[in-house]
Design an enzyme around this catalytic site. Structure first.
Site, PDB file in Angstrom:
ATOM      1  N   CYS A  76     -21.583  47.766  28.505  1.00  0.00           N
ATOM      2  CA  CYS A  76     -21.395  46.325  28.797  1.00  0.00           C
ATOM      3  C   CYS A  76     -19.800  46.456  29.581  1.00  0.00           C
ATOM      4  CB  CYS A  76     -21.149  45.266  27.702  1.00  0.00           C
ATOM      5  SG  CYS A  76     -21.098  43.631  28.102  1.00  0.00           S
ATOM      6  N   HIS A 178     -26.724  45.536  26.335  1.00  0.00           N
ATOM      7  CA  HIS A 178     -26.540  46.242  25.156  1.00  0.00           C
ATOM      8  C   HIS A 178     -27.638  46.834  24.411  1.00  0.00           C
ATOM      9  CE1 HIS A 178     -22.322  44.416  24.270  1.00  0.00           C
ATOM     10  NE2 HIS A 178     -22.909  43.481  25.329  1.00  0.00           N
ATOM     11  N   GLU A 180     -27.709  48.575  21.951  1.00  0.00           N
ATOM     12  CA  GLU A 180     -27.678  48.352  20.248  1.00  0.00           C
ATOM     13  C   GLU A 180     -28.361  47.189  19.880  1.00  0.00           C
ATOM     14  OE1 GLU A 180     -23.763  46.722  21.726  1.00  0.00           O
ATOM     15  OE2 GLU A 180     -25.199  48.234  22.200  1.00  0.00           O
TER      16      GLU A 180
END
Length: 196
Positions: A76, A178, A180
């Site tokens: 990001c 992202h 995650e």
């Protein structure tokens, strides 16, 4: 083992939780001597790119990051830090990639920030996207994007305009989304990075 570069920009709870779920060992990098403990690195980041770059400069780790020869992954704002310049704060970045970070234009039907799941199209083969099907969806939250440049783009997506969802140069990798927060394919990408 992965070293997460900590320079004061953003919450890393989701990232560390994902690494723990995957059984990937990690630790924190707070200053230059810490780099020696790790064989690869993640540069996280949320929020304002100009402010993040300012914090990174204050950390004293800029020259060390630019000279890394081991794999590094920007996520990001961590991706935007690797470009030459960001319109966010009109700030010079690390200039590892000769690319610009640009604000989304306000246009009918496209809200800024871009928030949500988007299809990611693979532009070239690379171990970072091993076992991830072309057209998989990843989770984005951002108001600025990296200009599309075929020479550096691993994967692209489109939100009002086509832009780089992932870039690569030498040992430097980066993703605008992202991983995650992107389910099984995001976890696959983190696993792939840990094996590069």
């Amino acid at each position: 083992m992965i070293g997460i570069i900590r320079y004061g920009a953003g919450n890393i709870f989701s990232l560390t939780a994902a690494l723990e779920r995957l059984g990937i060992k990690y630790g924190m990098v707070y200053s230059e001597p810490d780099f020696e403990q790790f064989d690869r690195f993640i540069i996280p980041g949320v929020g304002h790119a100009g402010a993040a770059m300012n914090k990174l400069e204050q950390s004293g780790m800029v020259d060390k990051i630019k000279s890394l020869k081991r794999p590094a992954l920007g996520i990001c704002v961590g991706m935007q830090l690797l470009t030459a310049h960001s319109e966010e704060g009109d700030a010079n970045m690390l200039d590892i990639f000769p690319l610009q970070t640009i604000r989304f234009a306000d246009s009918a039907g496209y809200k800024v920030p871009h928030t949500g799941w988007n299809r990611v199209e693979l532009e070239m083969d690379n171990p970072l996207f091993k076992n991830i099907p072309n057209g998989s969806h990843f989770y984005f939250v951002h108001s600025y994007f990296i200009e599309f440049n075929k020479a550096y783009t691993l994967a692209s997506t489109t939100y009002s305009t086509k832009f780089s969802a992932s870039i690569w140069k030498d040992n430097f990798y980066a993703v605008q989304f992202h991983p995650e927060k992107s389910g099984k394919y995001g976890e696959q990408l983190l696993t792939n990075f840990s094996n590069i």
